[in-house]
Design a protein around this motif. Structure first.
Motif, PDB file in Angstrom:
ATOM      1  N   THR A 234       0.916  -1.237   0.031  1.00  0.00           N
ATOM      2  CA  THR A 234      -0.007  -0.124  -0.305  1.00  0.00           C
ATOM      3  C   THR A 234       0.876   1.371   0.031  1.00  0.00           C
ATOM      4  OG1 THR A 234      -0.221  -0.086   2.345  1.00  0.00           O
ATOM      5  CG2 THR A 234      -1.817  -1.160   1.425  1.00  0.00           C
ATOM      6  N   SER A 235       2.280   0.987  -0.138  1.00  0.00           N
ATOM      7  CA  SER A 235       3.102   2.133  -0.049  1.00  0.00           C
ATOM      8  C   SER A 235       2.719   3.184  -1.274  1.00  0.00           C
ATOM      9  CB  SER A 235       4.586   1.812  -0.190  1.00  0.00           C
ATOM     10  OG  SER A 235       5.453   2.914  -0.345  1.00  0.00           O
ATOM     11  N   THR A 236       2.786   4.648  -0.947  1.00  0.00           N
ATOM     12  CA  THR A 236       2.424   5.382  -1.978  1.00  0.00           C
ATOM     13  C   THR A 236       3.801   5.592  -2.887  1.00  0.00           C
ATOM     14  OG1 THR A 236       2.871   7.190  -0.417  1.00  0.00           O
ATOM     15  CG2 THR A 236       0.690   6.303  -1.027  1.00  0.00           C
ATOM     16  N   SER A 237       4.933   5.305  -2.564  1.00  0.00           N
ATOM     17  CA  SER A 237       6.196   5.508  -3.135  1.00  0.00           C
ATOM     18  C   SER A 237       6.874   4.498  -4.172  1.00  0.00           C
ATOM     19  CB  SER A 237       7.308   5.500  -1.931  1.00  0.00           C
ATOM     20  OG  SER A 237       8.590   5.754  -2.538  1.00  0.00           O
ATOM     21  N   HIS A 238       7.103   4.910  -5.039  1.00  0.00           N
ATOM     22  CA  HIS A 238       7.439   4.065  -6.165  1.00  0.00           C
ATOM     23  C   HIS A 238       8.973   4.054  -6.322  1.00  0.00           C
ATOM     24  CE1 HIS A 238       3.692   3.166  -8.789  1.00  0.00           C
ATOM     25  NE2 HIS A 238       3.427   3.380  -7.644  1.00  0.00           N
ATOM     26  N   SER A 239       9.878   4.814  -5.514  1.00  0.00           N
ATOM     27  CA  SER A 239      11.356   4.898  -5.748  1.00  0.00           C
ATOM     28  C   SER A 239      12.031   3.600  -5.414  1.00  0.00           C
ATOM     29  CB  SER A 239      11.691   5.961  -4.775  1.00  0.00           C
ATOM     30  OG  SER A 239      10.857   7.086  -5.120  1.00  0.00           O
ATOM     31  N   LEU A 240      13.015   3.550  -5.945  1.00  0.00           N
ATOM     32  CA  LEU A 240      13.961   2.481  -5.522  1.00  0.00           C
ATOM     33  C   LEU A 240      14.403   2.676  -3.856  1.00  0.00           C
ATOM     34  CD1 LEU A 240      16.429   2.134  -8.723  1.00  0.00           C
ATOM     35  CD2 LEU A 240      14.331   1.143  -8.109  1.00  0.00           C
ATOM     36  N   GLN A 241      14.248   1.200  -3.272  1.00  0.00           N
ATOM     37  CA  GLN A 241      14.661   1.539  -2.033  1.00  0.00           C
ATOM     38  C   GLN A 241      16.227   1.563  -1.681  1.00  0.00           C
ATOM     39  OE1 GLN A 241      12.241   1.517   0.791  1.00  0.00           O
ATOM     40  NE2 GLN A 241      11.270   2.445  -0.988  1.00  0.00           N
ATOM     41  N   VAL A 242      16.853   0.961  -2.320  1.00  0.00           N
ATOM     42  CA  VAL A 242      18.340   0.746  -2.463  1.00  0.00           C
ATOM     43  C   VAL A 242      19.011   1.109  -3.593  1.00  0.00           C
ATOM     44  CG1 VAL A 242      18.435  -0.463  -0.121  1.00  0.00           C
ATOM     45  CG2 VAL A 242      18.526  -1.637  -2.671  1.00  0.00           C
ATOM     46  N   GLY A 243      18.603   2.233  -4.299  1.00  0.00           N
ATOM     47  CA  GLY A 243      19.164   2.827  -5.688  1.00  0.00           C
ATOM     48  C   GLY A 243      20.219   3.628  -5.417  1.00  0.00           C
ATOM     49  N   TRP A 314       5.010  -5.846  -4.720  1.00  0.00           N
ATOM     50  CA  TRP A 314       4.462  -5.234  -5.953  1.00  0.00           C
ATOM     51  C   TRP A 314       3.741  -3.832  -5.599  1.00  0.00           C
ATOM     52  CZ3 TRP A 314       4.543  -6.655 -11.455  1.00  0.00           C
ATOM     53  CH2 TRP A 314       3.966  -5.984 -12.200  1.00  0.00           C
ATOM     54  N   ILE A 315       3.887  -2.929  -6.315  1.00  0.00           N
ATOM     55  CA  ILE A 315       3.240  -1.505  -5.958  1.00  0.00           C
ATOM     56  C   ILE A 315       2.603  -1.141  -7.346  1.00  0.00           C
ATOM     57  CG2 ILE A 315       3.355   0.787  -5.341  1.00  0.00           C
ATOM     58  CD1 ILE A 315       5.795   0.164  -3.543  1.00  0.00           C
ATOM     59  N   ASN A 316       1.258  -1.006  -7.391  1.00  0.00           N
ATOM     60  CA  ASN A 316       0.731  -0.607  -8.494  1.00  0.00           C
ATOM     61  C   ASN A 316       0.052   0.899  -8.321  1.00  0.00           C
ATOM     62  OD1 ASN A 316      -0.047  -1.555 -11.419  1.00  0.00           O
ATOM     63  ND2 ASN A 316      -2.042  -1.565 -10.622  1.00  0.00           N
ATOM     64  N   ASP A 317      -0.192   1.389  -9.185  1.00  0.00           N
ATOM     65  CA  ASP A 317      -1.017   2.749  -9.435  1.00  0.00           C
ATOM     66  C   ASP A 317      -2.460   2.289  -8.811  1.00  0.00           C
ATOM     67  OD1 ASP A 317       0.893   4.382  -9.886  1.00  0.00           O
ATOM     68  OD2 ASP A 317       0.100   4.946 -11.981  1.00  0.00           O
ATOM     69  N   ALA A 318      -3.152   2.918  -7.963  1.00  0.00           N
ATOM     70  CA  ALA A 318      -4.229   2.660  -7.320  1.00  0.00           C
ATOM     71  C   ALA A 318      -5.355   2.787  -8.389  1.00  0.00           C
ATOM     72  CB  ALA A 318      -4.530   3.606  -6.132  1.00  0.00           C
ATOM     73  N   GLY A 319      -6.140   1.705  -8.495  1.00  0.00           N
ATOM     74  CA  GLY A 319      -7.324   1.510  -9.085  1.00  0.00           C
ATOM     75  C   GLY A 319      -7.004   1.145 -10.681  1.00  0.00           C
ATOM     76  N   THR A 320      -5.766   0.715 -10.821  1.00  0.00           N
ATOM     77  CA  THR A 320      -5.467   0.356 -12.363  1.00  0.00           C
ATOM     78  C   THR A 320      -4.973  -1.240 -12.397  1.00  0.00           C
ATOM     79  OG1 THR A 320      -3.157   0.886 -12.128  1.00  0.00           O
ATOM     80  CG2 THR A 320      -4.665   2.787 -12.790  1.00  0.00           C
ATOM     81  N   THR A 321      -5.159  -1.780 -13.512  1.00  0.00           N
ATOM     82  CA  THR A 321      -4.447  -2.980 -13.804  1.00  0.00           C
ATOM     83  C   THR A 321      -3.242  -2.825 -14.557  1.00  0.00           C
ATOM     84  OG1 THR A 321      -6.754  -4.034 -14.176  1.00  0.00           O
ATOM     85  CG2 THR A 321      -5.086  -5.181 -14.946  1.00  0.00           C
ATOM     86  N   PRO A 322      -2.026  -3.411 -14.130  1.00  0.00           N
ATOM     87  CA  PRO A 322      -0.976  -3.046 -14.740  1.00  0.00           C
ATOM     88  C   PRO A 322      -0.813  -3.525 -16.242  1.00  0.00           C
ATOM     89  CG  PRO A 322      -0.955  -4.994 -13.191  1.00  0.00           C
ATOM     90  CD  PRO A 322      -1.971  -4.353 -12.940  1.00  0.00           C
ATOM     91  N   THR A 323      -0.048  -2.796 -16.886  1.00  0.00           N
ATOM     92  CA  THR A 323       0.179  -3.132 -18.435  1.00  0.00           C
ATOM     93  C   THR A 323       1.486  -2.725 -18.706  1.00  0.00           C
ATOM     94  OG1 THR A 323      -0.633  -1.296 -19.432  1.00  0.00           O
ATOM     95  CG2 THR A 323      -2.360  -2.888 -19.052  1.00  0.00           C
ATOM     96  N   ALA A 324       1.934  -3.144 -20.019  1.00  0.00           N
ATOM     97  CA  ALA A 324       3.318  -2.675 -20.385  1.00  0.00           C
ATOM     98  C   ALA A 324       3.507  -1.048 -20.766  1.00  0.00           C
ATOM     99  CB  ALA A 324       3.699  -3.390 -21.773  1.00  0.00           C
ATOM    100  N   THR A 325       2.227  -0.556 -20.629  1.00  0.00           N
ATOM    101  CA  THR A 325       2.208   1.089 -20.862  1.00  0.00           C
ATOM    102  C   THR A 325       1.630   1.713 -19.533  1.00  0.00           C
ATOM    103  OG1 THR A 325       0.167   1.084 -22.146  1.00  0.00           O
ATOM    104  CG2 THR A 325       2.456   0.899 -23.383  1.00  0.00           C
ATOM    105  N   SER A 326       1.647   0.983 -18.421  1.00  0.00           N
ATOM    106  CA  SER A 326       1.342   1.630 -17.215  1.00  0.00           C
ATOM    107  C   SER A 326       2.704   1.784 -16.028  1.00  0.00           C
ATOM    108  CB  SER A 326       0.444   0.953 -16.612  1.00  0.00           C
ATOM    109  OG  SER A 326       0.458  -0.206 -16.077  1.00  0.00           O
ATOM    110  N   GLU A 327       2.234   2.511 -15.100  1.00  0.00           N
ATOM    111  CA  GLU A 327       3.232   2.640 -14.247  1.00  0.00           C
ATOM    112  C   GLU A 327       3.396   1.571 -13.056  1.00  0.00           C
ATOM    113  OE1 GLU A 327       5.269   6.658 -12.969  1.00  0.00           O
ATOM    114  OE2 GLU A 327       3.093   7.315 -13.593  1.00  0.00           O
TER     115      GLU A 327
END
Length: 431
Positions: A234-243, A314-327
């Motif tokens: 449920t994290s709102t962060s998409h950032s690399l944790q150990v980038g 896995w973290i997905n944009d809320a309310g969306t189904t992941p695709t090759a052209t989604s975040e």
């Protein structure tokens, strides 16, 4: 991956018989031996024929350089330059070492041949697409900021006299640390990214992370409702944790035996269906087998020994189904493999011309495992460089008064034994 555009070139007699090579026109005939280093823990040269080919190729490349370039690009294994890679555009001379633009055509070809000795065909193809195609696309946007010629090379140790040596390719969206220590070969940490990750440059199409993306989507779609609920964050962060470090001059905060225990969350491999397990294995191999096969096999054996302790998030944009052209974002934690994938969103000059999903960052590391003497990231170098000092460079930089690390990208609190330093999660992204 698409078919590789630059197949491995046969090493010339100059590479195999380096002692008699004629230097390039821009070289001198003066002695190019690096000043003696006193790094403890080095080992003798390997008798492995594949490593010996790597070593001879690197010696030949070094011998082709002028004294000035060799001195600029070379340092000892215990030099902090190993850890000063970061994710900002490589303009304004903000990298150490020598750059692609410093090299003659033949020298650059020789260096790319060395890359192909360490990397698989797919791994080299990704590096090529990042450093030449995607960076070439960006160069057309802002030539003073992005340029394939800006990627830099640092060389550590002396392969002519020691079995412990390495080199680093460092630039905007590609940092790979190539290390040899006796019979051990490593290519982590490896930061690979692209903006754009999918496009066409100079008539050549590229899709840098097609497998990392598509295999992960196959895994996601194979999870049942229970598995998906465990994997989803449920994290709102998409950032690399150990980038990578965010700023020029900041050392890698996650070197050595950085504590990954807080990441033992998400969907565990041992609790997956057989189908999901098989799909996760395919994703993991995509990161490991960027390395040439024989050495990736050694790495993979350690991973599989600990496969039941693998976690997937896995973290997905809320309310969306992941695709090759989604975040979306995902990470994999195994005691011998850390892999993260994130769609970063378009930035700066590209915010109006590149879709948010088309800016990708990935990071591959080896978390420290206390049962091995080979260390985690940077292999055994992380513990041997400090001699009798702190065991890892992470501890060295965190404890030393002359270094100030004001922001670590932790999503939990870290405490060093016998010290009162804690660091909160912080995000700052460039490029």
């Amino acid at each position: 991956m698409t078919q590789i555009k630059f197949p491995l070139l046969a090493l010339s007699l100059c590479l195999l018989a380096f002692s008699s090579c004629k230097k390039d026109e821009d070289s001198t005939d003066t002695d190019t031996t690096v000043d003696a280093c006193n790094t403890s823990g080095t080992v003798d040269q390997s008798s492995n024929t594949e490593i010996e080919t790597m070593r001879q190729a690197m010696v030949a490349f070094r011998n082709s350089l002028s004294t000035e370039l060799l001195n600029e690009g070379s340092t000892c294994l215990d030099n902090e330059r190993f850890y000063l890679w970061h994710n900002t555009p490589a303009n304004n001379n903000n990298r150490d070492g020598i750059t692609y633009g410093d090299l003659s055509a033949s020298q650059l070809t020789a260096f790319k041949e060395i890359l192909q000795l360490f990397l698989s065909a797919d791994g080299y193809q990704k590096v090529y697409e990042i450093t030449e195609l995607s960076e070439g696309w960006l160069n057309n946007v802002m030539s003073a900021v992005w340029n394939p010629d800006f990627y830099s090379i640092d060389m550590f140790g002396d392969p002519e006299t020691s079995g412990s040596w390495g080199f680093q390719l460092d630039g905007h969206h590609c940092v790979v640390n190539f290390l040899v220590h006796g019979d051990n070969v490593s290519i982590v940490p490896a930061f690979l990214g692209g903006e754009p990750a999918v496009d066409t440059w100079n008539g050549e199409s590229f899709d840098i992370f097609s497998d990392e993306r598509d295999l992960a989507l196959t895994l996601y779609n194979s999870l049942d409702a229970t598995e998906l609920s465990q994997a989803s964050s449920t994290s709102t962060s998409h950032s690399l944790q150990v980038g990578p470090a965010d700023m020029n001059g900041d050392p890698d905060p996650y070197k050595g035996n950085y504590d990954y225990s807080g990441f033992e969350t998400g969907l565990k491999y041992s609790e997956m269906s057989a189908t999901a397990q098989a799909n996760l294995i395919l994703v993991m191999k995509e990161y490991v087998y960027n390395m040439t096969t024989n050495f990736a096999d050694v790495w993979w054996a350690d991973i599989m020994t600990n496969i039941n302790d693998t976690y997937f998030v896995w973290i997905n944009d809320a309310g969306t189904t992941p695709t090759a052209t989604s975040e979306f974002y995902y990470r994999i934690y195994n005691p011998y493999l850390w892999a993260e994938f994130n769609t970063e969103g378009s930035t700066g000059a590209n915010s109006g011309s590149i879709a948010d999903y088309n800016h990708v960052h990935t990071i591959t590391r080896i978390p420290n495992n206390p049962t091995t003497d080979n260390g985690g990231d940077y292999g055994i170098f992380a513990s041997m460089i400090n001699g009798n000092g702190p065991k890892t460079l992470y501890e060295h930089y965190a404890m030393a008064n002359h270094h100030e690390l004001s922001s670590f990208k932790f999503d939990y609190t870290v405490k060093l034994e016998d010290h009162n330093h804690t660091h909160g999660h912080h995000h700052h992204h460039e490029g």
